[in-house]
Design an enzyme around this catalytic site. Structure first.
Site, short mmCIF file in Angstrom:
data_model
loop_
_atom_site.label_atom_id
_atom_site.label_comp_id
_atom_site.label_asym_id
_atom_site.label_seq_id
_atom_site.Cartn_x
_atom_site.Cartn_y
_atom_site.Cartn_z
N ASN A 172 -10.32 -2.60 2.74
CA ASN A 172 -10.35 -2.44 1.17
C ASN A 172 -11.17 -2.57 0.96
O ASN A 172 -12.42 -2.71 1.21
CB ASN A 172 -9.35 -4.00 1.09
CG ASN A 172 -8.29 -3.98 1.17
OD1 ASN A 172 -7.19 -3.32 1.26
ND2 ASN A 172 -7.11 -5.33 0.91
N HIS B 71 0.40 -0.47 0.16
CA HIS B 71 -0.53 -0.18 0.28
C HIS B 71 1.13 1.77 -0.17
O HIS B 71 0.37 2.01 0.65
CB HIS B 71 -0.90 0.07 1.12
CG HIS B 71 -2.35 -1.36 1.11
ND1 HIS B 71 -2.66 -0.68 0.92
CD2 HIS B 71 -2.06 -2.62 1.82
CE1 HIS B 71 -4.00 -1.80 0.86
NE2 HIS B 71 -3.05 -2.63 1.46
C1 HEM Z 1 -1.92 -10.82 7.36
C2 HEM Z 1 -1.94 -10.39 6.71
C3 HEM Z 1 -2.09 -8.48 6.79
C4 HEM Z 1 -0.52 -8.08 6.80
C5 HEM Z 1 0.66 -8.44 7.96
C6 HEM Z 1 -0.94 -6.67 6.77
C7 HEM Z 1 0.23 -5.85 6.67
C8 HEM Z 1 0.52 -4.50 5.86
C9 HEM Z 1 1.79 -3.33 6.55
C10 HEM Z 1 2.84 -3.75 6.47
C11 HEM Z 1 1.06 -2.54 5.80
C12 HEM Z 1 2.01 -1.11 5.70
C13 HEM Z 1 1.83 -0.46 7.17
C14 HEM Z 1 2.26 0.55 7.05
O1 HEM Z 1 3.61 0.99 6.63
O2 HEM Z 1 2.11 2.11 7.99
C15 HEM Z 1 0.10 -2.50 5.33
C16 HEM Z 1 -0.58 -1.06 4.30
C17 HEM Z 1 -2.35 -1.72 4.48
N1 HEM Z 1 -2.89 -3.52 4.74
FE1 HEM Z 1 -2.55 -4.59 5.25
N2 HEM Z 1 -2.14 -6.87 5.85
C18 HEM Z 1 -2.27 -7.74 5.86
C19 HEM Z 1 -3.36 -7.66 5.09
C20 HEM Z 1 -4.21 -6.72 5.12
C21 HEM Z 1 -5.48 -7.13 5.15
C22 HEM Z 1 -6.54 -8.14 5.06
C23 HEM Z 1 -6.23 -5.66 4.73
C24 HEM Z 1 -7.65 -5.28 4.12
C25 HEM Z 1 -8.33 -5.39 5.45
C26 HEM Z 1 -5.48 -4.96 4.43
C27 HEM Z 1 -5.75 -3.55 4.24
C28 HEM Z 1 -4.27 -2.73 4.30
C29 HEM Z 1 -4.34 -1.21 4.22
C30 HEM Z 1 -5.66 -1.14 3.67
C31 HEM Z 1 -3.20 -0.63 4.05
C32 HEM Z 1 -2.28 0.80 3.96
C33 HEM Z 1 -2.55 2.08 5.04
C34 HEM Z 1 -2.94 3.00 4.95
O3 HEM Z 1 -3.14 3.83 3.83
O4 HEM Z 1 -1.54 3.32 5.17
N3 HEM Z 1 -3.93 -5.81 4.99
N4 HEM Z 1 -0.27 -3.54 6.05
#
Ligand code: HEM
Length: 720
Positions: free
Chosen positions: A148, A75
């Site tokens: 999402n 992201h």
């Molecule tokens: C085990 C599964 C997942 C892991 C380990 C994971 C991990 C991460 C990480 C490390 C980031 C970066 C965050 C940052 O640097 O601030 C991120 C961002 C994000 N993740 Fe996940 N994610 C997972 C699953 C999901 C799922 C299922 C969704 C939706 C329901 C999701 C939605 C998002 C969104 C929207 C962001 C961006 C947040 C922003 O705008 O700063 N992720 N995720």
């Protein structure tokens, strides 16, 4: 304990105020020393070497050298906006979350929309899941709904997240392709992980090509818990629905836009907010009583499953309005840190193993990405309620803590900060009873990977199915390994036999001879974009008006007025910037040129008459392409007077069966193309054109290229 003040729409804005920094009149160093010259370094002699003692050069350069921070590991590309959330009514029966109690309270929010796979500078309109992350600055602390635009996920257990992301991101040996799943590694992984098949169906659908962040849904994905004041818990799923309706691009359009305007979605949002066209999203919840946890034929803790809306209706509970652009992209959008673990009293987790891994991953990555354990001191991340604890020191500590004690319990500091009892917004984890053996294995209730993938396929309209098959032809067509392509066809054969055959046809592998799993024939109409009610509005839609000197002023102004009256944004496009003059000498401003814009940047186009204007436009190759793209992309088109002649020059006009005879006459509305040569028809043209734009796309314009079985949209869904 410090009093918690009631939050209002302005609370976060006020909270940011002390950190706003005006650009001053005179240049100084970081130490405040006045700088009289910032163009020449300090040298020994006229042409001599630069001196180490030049503190201004050193400071300017070393700060610059450290300007970049690591981008988000996923992201990375996104855009942020401020706004507020307001509940429709009190949800006191369901949850004690303060921001859901009082319909008169507006809770400030910061929202970040994103793509998943691409780097920070990648294009906006690539085929990808979109992030939909909302930070609620509530009276009881920050609550983050990190969702999402697709309601399910690739994997069931978070431990596989690094694998799926490695497979998705550019391949490690040559760092290609950028922001695209269409490569061997991704499909190799997917072909070996059948639990991803439901997500893959959504990924290949139009959901991954949103027309705008303002026109896509959001989903919390996991099952969470609401807990009320009495301690009663219920399961909850979150849904955001955009009030502008859900709309998508077609693939060719999205690809062209990625080149013409890589910032398309970012710009779309920014400009809408600047114009005062504030996007609105309704928050809805599906509530599942604890005693109903096991009544479904899937596990509600499995993030590869939806709870069909036909089984558990979505109850609208409030509205979010986005109304303020950030003042500084880095300070706000880049430094904001969302975490699914940020919950407030009244909201709790479930045991979804994907969610459980997320609960640790975000904080961990943010300490790395933002470089300090104190990233919560950053202005955008600060809650609007008081924060008191004994977390101390660390890099970039921003607070000057008063007093002698930094431990609990203490007597020398008056015992402060004391623990917060539940009655004073202390968070109490829901007392779920849990017992079991330590095991590293998947629950049997997570083992059905295809039923809902089939449900999704069955629920799509014919054009949506066609898009999905073509998307699979594109994505898998880019895969070099034949074994991987074959394995994917085998997986699709568990979803639907016809689908597998259609996909096989386009990717050079043998089609399966018989179904691996019989299609259950059930559907959930709510998942189809085409099934959703289309709001009767063309608000904020962009309409290109193609004209040159000698255009017919009365036609152009009548249509323009009608479009503006309906809230759309018509813009005159011509060869050069400046003004063009009508046949009767009236001038209009040109907003964009054929060089600075393209058909794909508009939702619809209009060609007014005017002999000289049309003769000029006929000589412009770009203009014919402009019109032809709009035809190809199923967009509404209107042409009046001699404008009809120009429309006739577009090769694809044959697709709509608009022959010369029809177009010579009076008003004709044909598959979203409205024409008339008769000036007295202008108001009817305007009316029909507005109506045609509300349809978003006119799929009847072409016959499906792939021979799809007619969708049997039985409104029966997975039984409980
Ligand atoms: C085990 C599964 C997942 C892991 C380990 C994971 C991990 C991460 C990480 C490390 C980031 C970066 C965050 C940052 O640097 O601030 C991120 C961002 C994000 N993740 Fe996940 N994610 C997972 C699953 C999901 C799922 C299922 C969704 C939706 C329901 C999701 C939605 C998002 C969104 C929207 C962001 C961006 C947040 C922003 O705008 O700063 N992720 N995720």
């Amino acid at each position: 304990m410090t009093e918690r003040n009631q939050v209002n729409e302005q609370s976060k804005d006020k909270n940011l105020e002390p950190f706003r920094k005006e650009v001053g009149e005179h240049l100084t160093s970081n130490e405040g020393i006045g700088i009289p010259n910032t163009d020449d370094s300090l040298k020994a002699g006229d042409r001599g070497p630069t001196l180490l003692e030049d503190f201004h050069l050193r400071e300017k350069m070393t700060h610059f050298d450290r300007e970049r921070i690591p981008e988000r590991v996923v992201h990375a590309r996104g855009t942020g906006i401020h706004g507020y959330f307001q509940p429709y009514e009190s949800l006191v029966d369901l949850t004690k979350a303060k921001f859901l109690q009082d319909p008169s309270v507006k809770t400030p929010v910061f929202v970040r929309f994103s793509t998943v796979a691409g780097f920070r500078g990648s294009a906006d309109t690539v085929r990808d899941v979109r992030g939909f992350a909302v930070k609620f600055y509530t009276e009881d602390g920050n609550y983050d709904m990190v969702g999402n635009n697709i309601p399910v996920f690739f994997i069931q257990d978070g431990i596989k997240f690094p694998d799926v992301v490695h497979a998705l991101k550019p391949e490690p040996h040559n760092e290609m392709p950028q922001a695209a799943a269409a490569h061997d590694n991704f499909w190799d992984f997917i072909s070996l992980v059948p639990e991803s098949m439901h997500m893959i169906m959504w990924i290949l659908s139009d959901r991954t090509l949103p027309r705008s962040y303002r026109m896509m849904q959001g989903f919390g994905v996991h099952t969470f818990r609401f807990v009320n004041e009495q301690g009663k818990a219920r399961f909850v799923k979150f849904h955001w629905k955009p009030l502008l309706g859900v709309h998508s691009f077609v693939w060719d359009e999205a690809q062209k836009l990625a080149g013409k305007d890589p910032d398309y979605h970012r710009r779309d949002m920014w400009e809408a907010i600047e114009k005062g066209d504030y996007p609105e999203y309704e928050l809805g919840v599906q509530i599942i009583e604890e005693e109903d946890e096991f009544k479904f034929d899937f596990d509600i803790l499995d993030a590869t499953k939806i709870i069909p809306e036909e089984l558990v209706p979505v109850r609208p509970i409030g509205k979010m309005v986005l109304n303020r652009n950030p003042e500084n992209f880095f300070a706000e959008t880049e430094q904001v840190a969302f975490q699914p673990s940020h919950v407030v009293p009244g909201i709790d987790y479930s045991n979804d193993p994907l969610l459980q891994a997320r609960l640790m991953s975000y904080h961990d990555t943010q300490e790395h990405r933002l470089g300090s354990a104190n990233f919560e001191h950053l202005p955008i991340n600060r809650p609007v309620c008081p924060v008191h604890n004994n977390q101390r020191d660390g890099f970039m500590q921003m607070n000057i803590y008063q007093g002698k004690t930094n431990y609990y319990p203490n007597s020398l500091g008056g015992g402060c900060p004391m623990t917060s009892p539940e009655a004073m917004a202390g968070y109490a984890h829901y007392m779920e009873k849990v017992e079991g053996h330590k095991i590293r294995q998947r629950s049997k209730s997570f083992s059905d990977h295809f039923t809902q993938a089939t449900l999704f396929w069955n629920s799509l309209s014919a054009p949506e199915k066609e898009h999905l098959v073509k998307a699979a032809h594109f994505e898998l067509g880019k895969v070099e390994s034949k074994e991987v392509r074959q394995r994917m066809v085998e997986n699709f054969n568990h979803v639907d036999h016809e689908l597998a055959k259609l996909i096989a046809m386009g990717i050079g592998v043998p089609a399966p001879t018989h179904a691996a799993t019989q299609n259950h024939g059930q559907s959930s109409p709510a998942v189809s974009i085409e099934n959703m009610p289309k709001p009767n509005t063309i608000k904020t839609r962009r309409i290109g008006i193609l004209a040159a000197d000698g255009f017919d002023y009365s036609q152009l102004s009548a249509i323009k007025q009608a479009l503006e009256g309906a809230g759309a944004l018509p813009e005159v496009v011509s060869k050069f910037k400046g003004k063009i003059k009508s046949a009767d000498g009236q001038e209009v401003e040109v907003s964009k040129t054929f060089l600075t814009s393209a058909s794909v940047m508009f939702d619809a186009i209009y060609v007014p008459g005017g002999k000289q204007s049309i003769e000029t436009l006929k000589k412009e190759a770009d203009v014919i392409e402009f019109i032809n793209d709009a035809l190809k992309h199923y967009k509404a088109i209107a042409a009046t007077g001699e404008g009809v002649d120009l429309l006739m020059m577009a090769p694809d006009v044959k697709l709509i069966g608009l022959d010369k005879q029809q177009s010579n006459g009076h008003l004709s509305s044909q598959k979203g193309v409205i024409t008339s040569r008769n000036p007295s028809d202008i108001n009817s043209v305007a009316q029909d054109f507005v109506q045609a734009i509300t349809m978003h796309r006119h799929w009847t314009r072409t016959q499906p290229e792939v021979n799809l079985p007619q969708s049997e949209a039985k409104v029966k869904i997975v039984s409980t």
